[in-house]
Design an enzyme around this catalytic site. Structure first.
Site: not given
Ligand code: TRP
Length: 333
Positions: A117, A199, A202
């Site tokens: 992140k 992966k 979203k």
């Protein structure tokens, strides 16, 4: 640690940021309802965690309602589960701070989610992003949680929560239950439809890579039609066939068929037929969730009543742990 009725405790949380994907659904949320009968269950919309990344206020608020409605649409009955919003129970923030002081800089620095992140949000590497895992530990430990159903991506955070619990218990005598993860292995990881080596996320900028729980049937079909496979044309589960294997994993999750059954079913058939079948199975599996969600989201007053009752119930449990912690540390209570 069992509650007063002798039931063991389950806790999990979902962030109200972004639309949830079938990866979130199959990897975590779909499993939540299986605990409702045997366990005392707490399912939390973790809005405090969401602000570690900048949010548009109106969207955060809307998604908080939506995430609660989605929990309910996925089969969580508010009478059998404690459903609540994290910021409604201030004990989370309080214990979060306390646990910050028992979590090491080195431990937090090793968290892969923090590294990912902060690479993605280089302009906003705030302190909350760094201490995210100790707030998550607080969520879990406040309820004396025995079992934490989460996706595989949260395994490292869960390990940290266990370490912090054991450390605290070691210093001050038994205070926290040391939680176990419940990480479904069959649907461990749902991969992106356009790049099956990464992966399904979203926040993927390519919207064809991601199937959302609330996607329409048309969207679901279109996305599966475009899914990446390979140049071979056999439907077979294998490490060197990540695209096909990912589709098989999704198909298995929605139909309950085994890989062998799927291989037999599509023996001699092409990828086109297979992708259509996966799309159908997925869309059909999601349809009841979508319908129920539409019904629930239209009744805001009901959602507010659910979150209010949930927060009161949660606060009752949280208060007990928090006051125990404060006394052990030496605060005047
Ligand atoms: N970090 C989790 C996620 O992103 C969400 C979460 C916050 C959580 N607190 C939790 C999950 C406590 C389980 C238990 O998926």
């Amino acid at each position: 640690m069992p509650d007063q009725n002798g039931k063991k405790i389950v806790f999990s949380g979902v962030q109200p940021s972004g639309n949830l994907t079938i990866g979130n659904y199959l990897g975590a949320i779909k499993n939540f309802s299986r605990f409702s009968d045997e366990y005392k269950t707490f399912y939390c919309v973790v809005d405090l965690h969401s602000i570690t990344v900048r949010q548009v206020p109106a969207e955060l608020r809307r998604r908080t309602y939506e995430t609660l409605a989605l929990y309910m649409a996925c089969g969580l009955d508010e009478k059998k589960n404690t459903l609540f919003v994290q910021s409604h129970v201030p004990a989370h923030a309080e214990l979060g701070w306390i646990l910050d002081c028992y979590t090491m800089f080195g431990e937090l620095s090793r968290m892969t989610q923090f590294k990912d992140k902060s690479a993605k949000n280089a302009e906003n590497i705030n302190a909350g992003l760094f201490t995210y895992p100790s707030l998550m530990a607080a969520d879990i430990l406040l309820y004396q949680t025995d079992v934490v159903p989460v996706g595989i991506d949260q395994k490292q955070h869960l390990e940290l929560a266990r370490d912090v619990a054991m450390r605290f218990n070691q210093i001050y005598s038994d205070t926290f239950t040391v939680p176990e993860g419940y990480i479904p292995t069959e649907t461990m990881k749902i991969m992106s439809l356009s790049d099956p080596t990464s992966k399904m996320s979203k926040s993927d900028p390519n919207q064809n890579s991601v199937v959302y729980i609330l996607d329409s049937k048309d969207d679901v079909m279109r996305k599966f039609k475009r899914a990446v496979t390979d140049s071979d044309s056999t439907i077979r589960y294998s490490e060197d066939k990540p695209g096909v294997s990912n589709l098989m994993t999704i198909y298995r999750a929605f139909t309950g068929k085994s890989f062998e059954e799927i291989e037999r079913e599509f023996d001699g058939k092409g990828y086109g037929d297979f992708k259509m079948a996966v799309g159908e199975a997925c869309a059909d599996g999601l349809a009841p969730v979508r319908d129920e969600f539409a019904r629930l989201i239209a009744d805001k007053a009901h959602l507010e009543a659910v979150m209010k009752a949930g927060a009161e119930e949660a606060a009752f449990y949280a208060r007990k742990t928090l006051s125990k912690v404060k006394r052990k540390i030496g605060f005047v209570v």
